[in-house]
Design a protein around this motif. Structure first.
Motif, PDB file in Angstrom:
ATOM      1  N   PRO A   2      -3.204  -1.573  -4.279  1.00 35.11           N
ATOM      2  CA  PRO A   2      -3.352  -2.657  -3.303  1.00 35.11           C
ATOM      3  C   PRO A   2      -3.624  -2.061  -1.922  1.00 35.11           C
ATOM      4  O   PRO A   2      -3.088  -0.999  -1.589  1.00 35.11           O
ATOM      5  N   VAL A   3      -4.478  -2.683  -1.132  1.00 37.91           N
ATOM      6  CA  VAL A   3      -4.723  -2.211   0.238  1.00 37.91           C
ATOM      7  C   VAL A   3      -4.324  -3.303   1.202  1.00 37.91           C
ATOM      8  O   VAL A   3      -4.166  -4.474   0.822  1.00 37.91           O
ATOM      9  N   VAL A   4      -4.136  -2.923   2.454  1.00 39.18           N
ATOM     10  CA  VAL A   4      -3.675  -3.879   3.460  1.00 39.18           C
ATOM     11  C   VAL A   4      -4.620  -5.065   3.546  1.00 39.18           C
ATOM     12  O   VAL A   4      -4.204  -6.207   3.722  1.00 39.18           O
ATOM     13  N   GLU A   5      -5.946  -4.800   3.417  1.00 34.50           N
ATOM     14  CA  GLU A   5      -6.938  -5.868   3.551  1.00 34.50           C
ATOM     15  C   GLU A   5      -6.764  -6.968   2.498  1.00 34.50           C
ATOM     16  O   GLU A   5      -7.262  -8.080   2.669  1.00 34.50           O
TER      17      GLU A   5
ATOM     18  N   ALA B 167       0.821  -1.214   0.000  1.00 34.61           N
ATOM     19  CA  ALA B 167       0.000   0.000   0.000  1.00 34.61           C
ATOM     20  C   ALA B 167       0.852   1.260   0.000  1.00 34.61           C
ATOM     21  O   ALA B 167       0.422   2.314  -0.470  1.00 34.61           O
TER      22      ALA B 167
ATOM     23  N   SER C 290     -13.836   5.596  12.454  1.00 40.42           N
ATOM     24  CA  SER C 290     -12.381   5.727  12.331  1.00 40.42           C
ATOM     25  C   SER C 290     -12.055   6.819  11.314  1.00 40.42           C
ATOM     26  O   SER C 290     -12.937   7.305  10.605  1.00 40.42           O
TER      27      SER C 290
ATOM     28  N   ALA D 173      -4.655   4.222   0.848  1.00 41.73           N
ATOM     29  CA  ALA D 173      -4.894   3.491  -0.388  1.00 41.73           C
ATOM     30  C   ALA D 173      -6.385   3.279  -0.621  1.00 41.73           C
ATOM     31  O   ALA D 173      -6.890   3.445  -1.730  1.00 41.73           O
TER      32      ALA D 173
ATOM     33  N   ARG E  64     -10.544   0.309  12.053  1.00 43.94           N
ATOM     34  CA  ARG E  64      -9.410   0.449  11.148  1.00 43.94           C
ATOM     35  C   ARG E  64      -9.467   1.765  10.436  1.00 43.94           C
ATOM     36  O   ARG E  64     -10.498   2.139   9.984  1.00 43.94           O
TER      37      ARG E  64
END
Lengths: 280, 320, 270, 269
Positions: free
Chosen positions: A266-269, A253, D153, D188, A280
């Motif tokens: 791309p994301v962390v998930e 990310a 959040s 992101a 989050r």
């Protein structure tokens, strides 16, 4: 030779809260540089404050922090005060507010000398000006006589760097030292930090949310998530070959320049699903 | 240059406040329904007597002329003449001024000497019993009316212990020891009550400093908490406290007037209360104007001391 | 801890209010009628707190005093809030010369404390409950104006006001939807703290004879009377003072408690 | 008079600070075409935020003019800016400060719809339907509407702010540092959301950022600002790969990049 050894460090604020640090272990050798990466609330700053012995008095601490042979968690306030600024020093995030606005900058740097060495004012002034020049301030005499509000952000951060280095400490803790600066200023301050750390041989604990900055300054990295360390490794290995799914997600990310503009990032998930219910 | 502008601006505020306050005072005493001459003469006066006094006092002139005449005299130090005794207000004021000045000045100093250390304890130890105790005492002190504090002090030290005189005043020049004995209770009473209010401000200002990054820097270079607070905290806290002190001037003055009444001190308070009781309107008007002028001057001076404390006020500001 | 403050404040304020309400219907003895044979009785089963120099039951006078205290507080704080808060909001939202004018007027009034105003009014009209209410009320306007202005400035600097403006929300919409709800808590706190100040001021004025005159009882003028007998019956000077102190404490605690209770952002942290 | 979305002419804004004049923006001439995705990049004090606030009609210039879709908005009184307010919406940096803590999320999002100024432009848009639509568009649960901002959040709050901006069906979205207050992982997500929305709703997009990489990802055109002036502009990739001014080159060189290969610390400089 190990300079800093943190073992099973757990810190809790308030009775009913999740621990801010939960069984944190890492060690740092003399002269080496360790990066601490994490997002807000991951416990990076609490780690730094714990090493400085600057946690608020209501924090409940267990585990050990051994710095240059001193048990930080056992030391009295005056014992800690003797170490701070001398054996271990700190560079903070906000150069705009980290200096006393009512005192000339030179006196603030000299104070660090005087607190620990009891230096006379004449030689202190010379040492201060020399140190200010060393951190790359082009007109150290004028800067020494200036008040903080008369300096730019980059200049102030150099002054803080001078304060951190003037007693030749064994360890310099940098907590997001360049986050508040513009990118061009950040680049010059980082280069100077690199240079003076190299010259003094001090070890560095470098805390940042910015993976790129950490990768440029440090040799070793630890990645923190929710008060725990999830991965440790050398800069080259960890960023090229992250093992823990969270680290993988974070590295992916963070690399905006690797993605094609306009395409999905791309994301962390994609790599790591945090526990259900966690914010989050 | 920037400093000069600041000072000019503050002087402007002073002048505007002075003119505004004088208009307010004038409007209350002379322009509100109710006749000054009637008030001065009382209800038994004949319409003829009232008309005669109106002419004598110039009350038949347009209000604006009356105001300008009165304010013009105030500016050259003439605060009017008592209708009852014929004495000028200033001649009534001056002999009593010293008493009030001693009371106000000593109490200001006293309250600071109490509030600053107490506020430091309240801030540094705010999570332990010492700090809570100081804050609770301040809370209690703020609730005590100053005159009741005085009465209680008289009860303990004059009635019960018989250490100090219950009331009265002896000038300093006559007998310094006796002067001091008569002033101790009034000054301490006023100081304690004022300090209770101040402690909260000192505590708030210092807690703010404790959360500042430069305080953390000071700790990180090896200051212990008290040292960091003394060296880097007080001066910064003083910047916000100065504003509070400027505003406190009038509240100390009011407290002094009340305390004078409790201890029977021959100050401006007793002059005013006597004049009010006798409906000597012009003395009340003149004395109040004098006090307002004093308050405005002192607050302006206090404000200027900013410049001494905060270097950012002195030099040309960068950025923002 | 903070909740305890709120509860203690509510309790104290409740007791004072109860006393004031009860006094409307019932007092143990007549609070005004002089009883020559009963002068300076000590506290006992008949006169719970004793009698004063005129033979009047002190407890009865205390109950009626609570009424005056609350009445003066409500009217003067109401006056100050109704005038001061809108002025402060106007100054904060309009800025520019309007701000300057409002704040200068506020400075002028600030230079004239309630006591001096009351002296002026009393020497023109004679001292009464009304002159006390007016002078305390007028003198409290600047505090409300300042608090409202500071709160308004803070709200106006927030990005959500910019977002509202970007969405075409009018000045009135911003005042009603954004400024008012966000400064209501500080105004509530100021009302409570202002009430405490008003009680202190009323007590001082009636002690000095600049407010409600005898024979109507107030806690302040009871203390004035009691002072004459301080060597004979010192306890007389304790009760009204204690009542004032507890009422002031109550309103101050209530204000502090409200400050924390009304702020959702603080609740989130707690 | 022209097909420009926005046009500015010698746009200048000076602030007064303690009696001294501080120039924030000097003589900016700018044209933005409909459907453009323009990024404005600069360091602190470069005037980038001032510029977009003038475009959005949230501030008035010291001199110079701004046209929106051919109408000069500089001199227009607020009550006649309804079309501008309905067409141009903003997203701010810090969602903690851009959402009123005392309003429910549903009321925050529908606030633009309740404005008397906007109502004529929105011809009978049903509040509840639109609320559901935009909540869905930013991936928030429908029950979010009844909650307060502090229950969310940082990333979710920024979604709420984006939903509010979408509510009146604007043509232009102006985002002022939309991700710089967010964590890397959340950044992101929000960038993906913005990319999707701009494509789905056919929005014009103006992004202000100190971060060239963020702008590069979102925008096809780029303007670089310094000290109140535009120093360089052009297609993003061209500026990114072949900067024509030294300043832009320095800016690009200063961007820290992850060092994955072996080498000495600091070797990349």
């Amino acid at each position: 030779m190990t300079l800093l050894e943190v073992c099973d460090l757990t810190v809790t604020f308030g009775r009913h809260r999740r621990p801010a640090l939960d069984g944190v272990c890492f060690s740092l050798d003399a002269g080496c540089r360790l990066g601490v990466i994490g997002e807000s609330g991951s416990g990076k700053t609490v780690t730094a404050l714990a090493v400085m012995g600057l946690l608020p008095e209501y924090a409940r601490v267990s585990g050990t922090v051994e710095l240059a042979g001193h048990q930080i968690t056992q030391l009295s306030e005056s014992g800690l005060a003797r170490l701070r600024g001398d054996v271990v020093s700190m560079v903070f995030q906000e150069p705009m507010t980290a200096l006393d606005p009512t005192m000339r900058v030179g006196r603030q740097v000299a104070e660090v000398l005087r607190l620990h060495a009891g230096a006379e004012s004449g030689p202190a002034r010379a040492a201060v000006v020399r140190m200010l020049a060393e951190v790359g301030l082009s007109d150290p005499d004028r800067v020494a006589d200036a008040y903080p509000h008369q300096l730019s952000g980059g200049q102030r951060q150099r002054v803080i760097l001078a304060m951190a280095l003037i007693n030749a400490p064994d360890l310099v803790i940098c907590d997001e030292p360049t986050t508040a600066l513009d990118v061009t200023v950040q680049a010059t301050v980082l280069a100077k930090l690199d240079e003076v750390l190299e010259a003094s041989g001090a070890a560095c604990l470098f805390i940042s949310h910015d993976l790129a900055v950490v990768s440029q300054v440090c040799d070793q990295v630890v990645v923190m998530l929710d008060g725990r360390i999830v991965e440790t490794g050398s800069v080259a290995d960890l960023f090229a070959n992250p093992q823990h799914p969270y680290t993988k997600g974070l590295v992916a990310a963070a690399q905006l320049d690797a993605a094609t503009p306009g395409q999905r990032l791309p994301v962390v998930e994609d790599f790591y699903q945090p526990d259900a219910g966690a914010k989050r | 240059m920037q400093l000069a502008g600041r000072i000019l601006k503050r002087l402007g505020v002073f002048v505007v406040s002075l003119v505004g306050a004088s208009v307010l005072i004038f409007v209350i005493t002379q322009a509100l329904p109710g006749d000054v001459a009637q008030t001065l003469l009382g209800t038994q006066a004949t319409p003829d007597e009232v008309a005669q006094l109106r002419a004598q006092l110039g009350l038949d002139r347009p209000l604006i002329v009356q105001y300008l005449d009165w304010f013009g005299h105030v500016l050259v130090g003439d605060f009017g003449v008592s209708h009852l005794s014929g004495d000028s207000v200033i001649s009534l004021l001056l002999p009593r001024l010293a008493v009030t000045m001693w009371l106000v000045g000593l109490s200001m100093v006293g309250s600071l000497l109490l509030a600053v250390p107490a506020g430091m304890v309240a801030a540094l130890k705010r999570r332990s019993w010492q700090g809570v105790l100081v804050s609770a005492s301040a809370q209690a002190g703020m609730a005590i009316p100053v005159f009741w504090g005085g009465i209680l002090a008289v009860m303990v030290f004059a009635v019960w212990l018989r250490w100090l005189p219950a009331n009265g005043y002896v000038p300093l020049s006559e007998n310094p020891a006796s002067w001091a004995r008569h002033l101790v209770m009034p000054v301490v009473t006023l100081s304690v009550v004022q300090a209770a209010v101040l402690i909260r401000y000192v505590r708030t200002a210092l807690v703010e400093v404790l959360n500042e990054d430069y305080y953390r820097t000071a700790r990180a270079i090896g200051w212990r908490p008290m040292g960091a607070l003394l060296r880097h905290g007080l001066r910064n806290a003083a910047i916000s406290l100065v504003t509070v002190l400027g505003l406190q001037v009038s509240s100390v003055l009011v407290g002094a007037i009340v305390v004078e009444s409790v201890f029977n001190l021959p100050g401006l308070g007793s002059l005013l209360l006597t004049a009010v009781a006798q409906r000597d309107l012009l003395v009340v008007q003149g004395t109040v104007m004098f006090l307002v002028l004093a308050v405005l001057v002192i607050s302006a001076l206090v404000d200027f001391s900013y410049v001494l404390i905060d270097p950012r006020q002195r030099a040309v500001q960068e950025g923002r | 801890m903070k909740k305890a403050q709120l509860i203690a404040g509510l309790l104290l304020v409740g007791v004072v209010t109860l006393a004031a309400v009860v006094s409307l219907f019932w007092t143990p003895f007549d609070p005004i009628q002089v009883v020559p044979g009963q002068r300076l009785q000590p506290p006992g089963p008949v006169h719970w707190l004793g009698t004063d120099g005129f033979g009047i039951d002190i407890f009865s006078r205390m109950l009626v005093g609570a009424r005056t205290t609350l009445l003066v507080g409500i009217i003067s704080v109401g006056l100050a809030a109704v005038i001061g808060a809108p002025l402060g909001m106007l100054a904060g939202q309009a800025g520019g010369w309007i701000d300057d004018v409002v704040m200068r007027i506020s400075d002028v009034v600030y230079a004239l404390p309630a006591l001096l105003l009351a002296m002026l009014l009393a020497s023109v009209f004679g001292a009464s409950t009304l002159t006390a209410m007016v002078s305390i009320g007028v003198a409290s306007i600047p505090a409300f104006a300042r608090v409202a202005r500071a709160g308004t400035l803070q709200v106006m600097a927030a990005d959500y006001v910019l977002a509202a403006r970007a969405s075409g929300t009018s000045r009135w919409g911003i005042a009603g939807r954004h400024v008012a709800p966000n400064i209501a808590p500080v105004l509530g706190v100021q009302s409570s703290v202002g009430f405490a100040m008003a009680i202190l001021a009323e007590a001082a004025l009636s002690y000095l004879g600049l407010a409600t005159p005898r024979p109507n009882p107030t806690w302040g003028n009871m203390l004035r009377d009691a002072q004459d007998y301080i060597f004979v019956a010192p306890l007389q000077a304790v009760w009204p003072g204690l009542a004032i102190a507890l009422a002031v404490l109550g309103f101050n605690l209530l204000g502090d408690g409200l400050r924390d209770y009304l702020d959702p952002r603080l609740r989130e942290v707690a | 008079m022209s097909a420009d979305l926005f046009r500015t002419e010698r746009l200048t804004r000076r602030y007064h600070n303690d009696g001294r004049e501080v120039p924030a923006l000097t003589d900016v001439d700018l044209r933005i075409a409909p459907g453009a995705r323009l990024g404005i990049v600069g360091e602190s004090g470069s005037g980038k935020s001032t510029l977009v606030r003038l475009l959005a009609g949230l501030d008035r210039p010291t001199s110079g003019r701004v046209w929106f879709e051919g109408t000069q908005i500089t001199a227009l009184p607020e009550r006649r800016r309804g079309f501008l307010r309905a067409s141009v919406q903003m997203v701010f940096q810090d969602p903690r400060s851009s959402l009123n803590p005392r309003m429910r999320v549903g009321d925050i999002i529908t606030e633009p719809l309740r404005s008397r100024l906007l109502r004529p432009q929105l011809d009978g848009l049903d509040h509840r339907t639109r609320l559901a639509e935009v909540l869905a568009a930013v991936d928030l649960e429908p029950d979010a509407a009844d909650r307060y901002p502090h229950e969310f959040s940082g990333g979710q709050r920024q979604r709420i702010a984006i939903a509010r901006a979408l509510a009146p069906k604007p043509e232009v979205l102006i985002a002022d540092e939309p991700v710089s207050a967010l964590d890397v992982s959340v950044r992101a997500q929000v960038l993906n959301l913005l990319t999707d929305l701009v494509a789905a709703e056919g929005l014009s997009l103006i992004v202000v950022s100190h971060d060239l990489l963020v702008v590069r990802h979102l925008c096809d055109e780029l303007a670089v600002m310094r000290a109140g002036r535009i120093v360089e502009s052009g297609p993003t990739e061209q500026v990114y790969t072949h900067p024509s001014t030294e300043y832009t080159a320095a800016l690009l060189a200063a961007i820290p990049r992850i060092r994955t290969g072996p080498g000495e610390p600091g070797a990349s400089r």
